[in-house]
Design a protein around this motif. Sequence first.
Motif, PDB file in Angstrom:
ATOM      1  N   GLN A   1       0.826  -1.183  -0.100  1.00  0.00           N
ATOM      2  CA  GLN A   1      -0.118  -0.201  -0.069  1.00  0.00           C
ATOM      3  C   GLN A   1       0.893   1.201  -0.032  1.00  0.00           C
ATOM      4  O   GLN A   1       0.503   2.158  -0.474  1.00  0.00           O
ATOM      5  CB  GLN A   1      -0.803   0.160   1.304  1.00  0.00           C
ATOM      6  CG  GLN A   1      -2.114  -0.917   1.063  1.00  0.00           C
ATOM      7  CD  GLN A   1      -3.068  -0.777  -0.151  1.00  0.00           C
ATOM      8  OE1 GLN A   1      -3.301   0.459  -0.518  1.00  0.00           O
ATOM      9  NE2 GLN A   1      -3.147  -1.579  -0.897  1.00  0.00           N
TER      10      GLN A   1
ATOM     11  N   ARG B   1       3.985   1.392  -1.404  1.00  0.00           N
ATOM     12  CA  ARG B   1       4.517   1.431  -2.747  1.00  0.00           C
ATOM     13  C   ARG B   1       3.464   2.321  -3.647  1.00  0.00           C
ATOM     14  O   ARG B   1       3.694   3.120  -4.322  1.00  0.00           O
ATOM     15  CB  ARG B   1       4.771   0.060  -3.103  1.00  0.00           C
ATOM     16  CG  ARG B   1       5.432   0.319  -4.619  1.00  0.00           C
ATOM     17  CD  ARG B   1       5.519  -1.044  -5.201  1.00  0.00           C
ATOM     18  NE  ARG B   1       6.095  -0.979  -6.444  1.00  0.00           N
ATOM     19  CZ  ARG B   1       6.635  -1.958  -7.652  1.00  0.00           C
ATOM     20  NH1 ARG B   1       6.582  -3.125  -6.829  1.00  0.00           N
ATOM     21  NH2 ARG B   1       7.080  -1.813  -8.598  1.00  0.00           N
ATOM     22  N   ILE B   2       1.993   1.718  -3.456  1.00  0.00           N
ATOM     23  CA  ILE B   2       1.012   2.397  -4.533  1.00  0.00           C
ATOM     24  C   ILE B   2       0.891   3.676  -4.186  1.00  0.00           C
ATOM     25  O   ILE B   2       0.755   4.619  -5.162  1.00  0.00           O
ATOM     26  CB  ILE B   2      -0.188   1.683  -4.114  1.00  0.00           C
ATOM     27  CG1 ILE B   2      -0.269   0.117  -4.608  1.00  0.00           C
ATOM     28  CG2 ILE B   2      -1.446   2.316  -4.802  1.00  0.00           C
ATOM     29  CD1 ILE B   2      -1.366  -0.778  -4.049  1.00  0.00           C
ATOM     30  N   GLU B   3       1.230   4.278  -3.095  1.00  0.00           N
ATOM     31  CA  GLU B   3       0.844   5.740  -2.705  1.00  0.00           C
ATOM     32  C   GLU B   3       2.003   6.485  -3.087  1.00  0.00           C
ATOM     33  O   GLU B   3       1.909   7.887  -3.107  1.00  0.00           O
ATOM     34  CB  GLU B   3       0.574   5.864  -1.151  1.00  0.00           C
ATOM     35  CG  GLU B   3      -0.921   5.237  -0.680  1.00  0.00           C
ATOM     36  CD  GLU B   3      -2.079   6.039  -1.352  1.00  0.00           C
ATOM     37  OE1 GLU B   3      -1.778   7.361  -1.490  1.00  0.00           O
ATOM     38  OE2 GLU B   3      -2.924   5.846  -1.620  1.00  0.00           O
TER      39      GLU B   3
END
Length: 212
Positions: free
Chosen positions: A29, A31-33
């Motif tokens: 999560q 990494r996604i942000e």
Amino acid sequence: MAIWVLFHLFLFLVLEPTTANLEGNALFQLRIEVDDPENVLQSWDPTLVDPCTWFHVTCDAQNRVTRLDLGNAKLSGKLVPDLGKLERLQYLELYMNSFVGPIPAELGKLKNLVSLDLYHNNLTGSIPPSLANLSKLRILRLNGNRLTGRIPRELSKLGKLKKLDVSNNDLCGTIPTTGSFSKFTENSFKNNSRLKGPELMGFVRYDVGGCN
């Protein structure tokens, strides 16, 4: 009956997420942000069984995440509340990046945390009082951000805290003087133009005009 039991055991193993999976999902999560121009998170592959093979992640013998080293990694974006799911995390090193937004209150769930280094980012908002739950914390460095509001009095309960630095922010109000705060010098608080100095005899000295 035996076949039925084996069938349900199979479903449990297949469908029940392992702790490692949950911790991997929490890190993914993040990494996604974030924006990652140097691709330092390229190895963070959510299809792997656990995150212990990822770069910048350290695990213990039970494959539980204990350390996250992403200091000076040129990352930007927001910190995610999911970091609070890393129950055995001891070191959270996210200093010298360009993180923005608030410090997640969920970091107060990291009961094993020894060091929290978020210095030299662009974090805003207030210091979460929930950080007072980090009873093992020895190092708390939040300097060089854009944090506002009062220094939570709850933090004075951190009996093991040896290093505190909240300098170079926009904090206001007065400086706690009780508990662990009794041993910190003015260097821990410098360059906060709206801080009005130590509390008098442990009592909060409220400023005319308020503190936001």
